[in-house]
Design a protein around this motif. Structure first.
Motif, PDB file in Angstrom:
ATOM      1  N   GLU A 161      -1.749  10.122 -10.307  1.00 31.61           N
ATOM      2  CA  GLU A 161      -3.184  10.152 -10.596  1.00 31.61           C
ATOM      3  C   GLU A 161      -3.549  11.556 -11.049  1.00 31.61           C
ATOM      4  O   GLU A 161      -3.448  12.507 -10.273  1.00 31.61           O
ATOM      5  N   ASP A 162      -3.963  11.691 -12.308  1.00 35.60           N
ATOM      6  CA  ASP A 162      -4.377  12.985 -12.869  1.00 35.60           C
ATOM      7  C   ASP A 162      -3.297  14.056 -12.677  1.00 35.60           C
ATOM      8  O   ASP A 162      -3.574  15.175 -12.231  1.00 35.60           O
ATOM      9  N   ASP A 163      -2.073  13.716 -12.998  1.00 40.97           N
ATOM     10  CA  ASP A 163      -0.916  14.618 -12.929  1.00 40.97           C
ATOM     11  C   ASP A 163      -0.562  15.065 -11.512  1.00 40.97           C
ATOM     12  O   ASP A 163       0.098  16.081 -11.327  1.00 40.97           O
ATOM     13  N   TYR A 164      -0.990  14.334 -10.509  1.00 46.23           N
ATOM     14  CA  TYR A 164      -0.575  14.555  -9.126  1.00 46.23           C
ATOM     15  C   TYR A 164       0.149  13.301  -8.653  1.00 46.23           C
ATOM     16  O   TYR A 164      -0.371  12.192  -8.796  1.00 46.23           O
ATOM     17  N   ILE A 165       1.319  13.476  -8.098  1.00 47.47           N
ATOM     18  CA  ILE A 165       2.057  12.325  -7.565  1.00 47.47           C
ATOM     19  C   ILE A 165       1.805  12.263  -6.076  1.00 47.47           C
ATOM     20  O   ILE A 165       2.148  13.186  -5.326  1.00 47.47           O
ATOM     21  N   SER A 166       1.160  11.206  -5.650  1.00 49.59           N
ATOM     22  CA  SER A 166       0.931  10.986  -4.221  1.00 49.59           C
ATOM     23  C   SER A 166       1.846   9.857  -3.758  1.00 49.59           C
ATOM     24  O   SER A 166       2.282   9.028  -4.549  1.00 49.59           O
ATOM     25  N   PHE A 167       2.155   9.854  -2.484  1.00 51.00           N
ATOM     26  CA  PHE A 167       2.994   8.786  -1.965  1.00 51.00           C
ATOM     27  C   PHE A 167       2.392   8.222  -0.696  1.00 51.00           C
ATOM     28  O   PHE A 167       1.646   8.887   0.010  1.00 51.00           O
ATOM     29  N   ARG A 168       2.731   6.989  -0.439  1.00 47.83           N
ATOM     30  CA  ARG A 168       2.230   6.283   0.736  1.00 47.83           C
ATOM     31  C   ARG A 168       3.382   5.513   1.353  1.00 47.83           C
ATOM     32  O   ARG A 168       4.151   4.857   0.658  1.00 47.83           O
ATOM     33  N   PHE A 169       3.495   5.612   2.655  1.00 47.57           N
ATOM     34  CA  PHE A 169       4.545   4.929   3.392  1.00 47.57           C
ATOM     35  C   PHE A 169       3.911   3.805   4.193  1.00 47.57           C
ATOM     36  O   PHE A 169       2.980   4.033   4.950  1.00 47.57           O
ATOM     37  N   ASP A 170       4.386   2.583   3.994  1.00 48.07           N
ATOM     38  CA  ASP A 170       3.851   1.422   4.702  1.00 48.07           C
ATOM     39  C   ASP A 170       4.964   0.710   5.451  1.00 48.07           C
ATOM     40  O   ASP A 170       6.104   0.678   5.005  1.00 48.07           O
ATOM     41  N   ARG A 171       4.587   0.132   6.571  1.00 46.87           N
ATOM     42  CA  ARG A 171       5.524  -0.656   7.358  1.00 46.87           C
ATOM     43  C   ARG A 171       4.838  -1.953   7.762  1.00 46.87           C
ATOM     44  O   ARG A 171       3.749  -1.948   8.330  1.00 46.87           O
ATOM     45  N   LYS A 172       5.470  -3.058   7.435  1.00 49.05           N
ATOM     46  CA  LYS A 172       4.912  -4.369   7.776  1.00 49.05           C
ATOM     47  C   LYS A 172       5.447  -4.764   9.148  1.00 49.05           C
ATOM     48  O   LYS A 172       6.647  -4.754   9.371  1.00 49.05           O
ATOM     49  N   GLU A 173       4.550  -5.072  10.051  1.00 50.74           N
ATOM     50  CA  GLU A 173       4.949  -5.473  11.391  1.00 50.74           C
ATOM     51  C   GLU A 173       4.835  -6.981  11.535  1.00 50.74           C
ATOM     52  O   GLU A 173       3.956  -7.603  10.954  1.00 50.74           O
ATOM     53  N   LYS A 174       5.727  -7.523  12.325  1.00 51.81           N
ATOM     54  CA  LYS A 174       5.637  -8.950  12.620  1.00 51.81           C
ATOM     55  C   LYS A 174       4.569  -9.171  13.672  1.00 51.81           C
ATOM     56  O   LYS A 174       4.544  -8.503  14.693  1.00 51.81           O
ATOM     57  N   LYS A 175       3.688 -10.083  13.387  1.00 56.21           N
ATOM     58  CA  LYS A 175       2.652 -10.415  14.361  1.00 56.21           C
ATOM     59  C   LYS A 175       2.897 -11.830  14.841  1.00 56.21           C
ATOM     60  O   LYS A 175       3.154 -12.736  14.056  1.00 56.21           O
ATOM     61  N   ILE A 176       2.807 -11.996  16.116  1.00 56.39           N
ATOM     62  CA  ILE A 176       3.004 -13.312  16.705  1.00 56.39           C
ATOM     63  C   ILE A 176       1.648 -14.002  16.765  1.00 56.39           C
ATOM     64  O   ILE A 176       0.704 -13.502  17.367  1.00 56.39           O
ATOM     65  N   GLU A 177       1.561 -15.112  16.096  1.00 57.46           N
ATOM     66  CA  GLU A 177       0.317 -15.861  16.101  1.00 57.46           C
ATOM     67  C   GLU A 177       0.376 -16.900  17.214  1.00 57.46           C
ATOM     68  O   GLU A 177       1.339 -17.632  17.331  1.00 57.46           O
ATOM     69  N   LYS A 178      -0.664 -16.923  18.001  1.00 56.10           N
ATOM     70  CA  LYS A 178      -0.733 -17.883  19.099  1.00 56.10           C
ATOM     71  C   LYS A 178      -1.678 -19.003  18.711  1.00 56.10           C
ATOM     72  O   LYS A 178      -2.716 -18.780  18.101  1.00 56.10           O
TER      73      LYS A 178
END
Length: 79
Positions: free
Chosen positions: A55-72
């Protein structure tokens, strides 16, 4: 590298999926190739994602982790 940090508990060794956005210039493609080769190929069931965005000559990064959710399921009894 993670072994160099003292007093760190167990860490996951799961390889992340990589997402690159708006790195379309010649320099952006070169940067994408460098970043791709820093990480091993991830597996299909990997729950980690790293996103690199220009974005506008800046490289940003984002780290995501998907968690398992138990649906009851709740059952309600009507009287």
């Amino acid at each position: 590298m993670r072994h160099d940090v003292p007093d760190v508990g167990p860490m996951s060794e799961q390889y992340p999926h990589l997402i690159f956005s708006n790195l379309t210039s010649k320099l952006g493609q070169r940067t994408t190739n460098i970043l791709k080769y820093l990480f091993p190929v991830s597996k299909e069931d990997s729950h980690r994602t790293i996103t690199f965005v220009n974005e506008d000559d800046y490289i940003s990064f984002r780290f995501d982790r998907k968690e398992k959710k138990i649906e009851k399921e709740f059952c309600f009894r009507l009287f």
